[in-house]
Write an enzyme that holds these catalytic residues in place. Structure first.
Site, PDB file in Angstrom:
ATOM      1  N   GLU A 132       1.042  -1.458  -0.074  1.00  0.00           N
ATOM      2  CA  GLU A 132      -0.124   0.075   0.060  1.00  0.00           C
ATOM      3  C   GLU A 132       0.861   1.551   0.048  1.00  0.00           C
ATOM      4  O   GLU A 132       0.640   2.299  -0.721  1.00  0.00           O
ATOM      5  CB  GLU A 132      -1.051  -0.124   1.267  1.00  0.00           C
ATOM      6  CG  GLU A 132      -1.814   1.287   1.171  1.00  0.00           C
ATOM      7  CD  GLU A 132      -2.853   1.253   2.615  1.00  0.00           C
ATOM      8  OE1 GLU A 132      -3.079   0.238   2.834  1.00  0.00           O
ATOM      9  OE2 GLU A 132      -3.120   2.276   2.903  1.00  0.00           O
ATOM     10  N   SER A 228      -0.581  -6.146   7.818  1.00  0.00           N
ATOM     11  CA  SER A 228      -0.447  -5.283   8.580  1.00  0.00           C
ATOM     12  C   SER A 228      -1.438  -5.148   9.647  1.00  0.00           C
ATOM     13  O   SER A 228      -1.172  -5.115  10.770  1.00  0.00           O
ATOM     14  CB  SER A 228      -0.323  -4.116   7.693  1.00  0.00           C
ATOM     15  OG  SER A 228      -0.386  -2.722   8.532  1.00  0.00           O
TER      16      SER A 228
END
Ligand code: SF4
Length: 295
Positions: A132, A228
């Protein structure tokens, strides 16, 4: 003396977020529509080993290497998004692009352009190795400094008039707030957005595990090590003094780990399918835990 009752506190706010659900729906739709061409997912569609393995078994290929993608392939962009060069290369290869980027990640990409056009320099809180962050920074690399921790604060270039802070969507909410404060202290002229970019599912799940961890000795988070948001659920639980472990499946839970535990919390990351959670609950119920749902 009666036996101490064993309780499993189950987070109701857990599991698939809407971005992951949407991404997996796109994969299913693509599988039903493209029978001839190879179906390739650029990066892992979502960060869950079991989900990725199941799709591989159904013929979906995964790669992070643009060069390895053949011409005319159907290519699904994962929920974590990618930078503009990836779209460009895929177009050059005449690929069918199926974009499963989460809209909440896309919003941060759009903000990079919005603020850059207004003349802001961007400080982006994120993790260098995460897809990301790589995708967001690629939108305008020369106008962004990545802040992974307070160690990066001295590297902020001081020759810009206006600064704004953005962040990765799945970070630890307490750490992000603290970094925002530290940036403000290091650079008083910085402008803060009205709210940070943590997605609402990340915040809700962290709040839930935070309150569960306060009441438990141990917390099990179901999710993959490269997820994450799952790792952050563990961190938040540990910060409350609970022992927290991250497991992909029930098989990774060692029985000895449950010895002497009377209150245990269970939650799952945004990319962990519910059947994996059910496997863990079954095991704990067999060990004598009774389930209480915690909002
Ligand atoms: S965790 Fe949040 S930003 Fe990431 S895919 Fe899910 S909803 Fe989107």
């Amino acid at each position: 003396m009666g036996k101490m009752e064993k309780t499993l506190l189950l987070a109701t706010s857990r599991g698939y977020c809407f971005g992951v659900k949407k991404a997996l729906e796109r994969v299913e739709k693509t599988l039903s529509e493209f029978h001839q061409n190879p179906i390739i997912v650029f990066n892992e569609i979502v960060h869950n080993r079991i989900v990725v393995d199941q799709l591989k078994a159904r013929g979906v290929m995964f790669t992070a290497d643009l060069d390895s993608i053949p011409e005319n392939a159907a290519v699904i962009i994962s929920a974590h998004g990618v930078g503009p060069h990836v779209y460009q290369r895929l177009k050059e290869k005449n690929c069918e692009i199926i974009d499963a980027t989460c809209p909440l990640v896309q919003k941060v990409h759009d903000k990079v352009h919005y603020y850059s056009n207004l003349g802001y320099y961007i400080l982006y809180i994120g993790k260098a190795s995460h897809e990301e962050a790589i995708g967001v920074i690629a939108e305008n690399p020369s106008n962004i400094t990545l802040i992974e921790s307070e160690k990066d604060l001295p590297h902020i270039p001081r020759n810009h008039d206006r600064y704004i802070v953005l962040n990765q969507t799945t970070l630890n909410m307490f750490e992000v707030e603290s970094l925002y404060e530290q940036i403000r202290a290091a650079l008083p002229s910085v402008e803060m957005p009205s709210r940070n970019d943590l997605c609402y599912t990340t915040t809700e799940r962290q709040q839930a595990v935070n309150s569960i961890a306060k009441q438990c000795e141990s917390v099990i988070v179901i999710g993959s090590a490269n997820s994450s948001n799952s790792r952050k659920l563990c961190e938040v639980a540990q910060a409350q003094g609970a022992k927290a472990i991250l497991v992909d499946t029930v098989d990774e839970i060692d029985d000895r780990w449950l010895d002497g535990v009377n209150r245990i919390g269970v939650t799952s990351g945004a990319s962990a399918p519910e059947f994996l959670v059910e496997g863990v609950i079954d095991r704990l119920v067999k060990r004598g835990f009774s389930v209480t749902n915690v909002a």
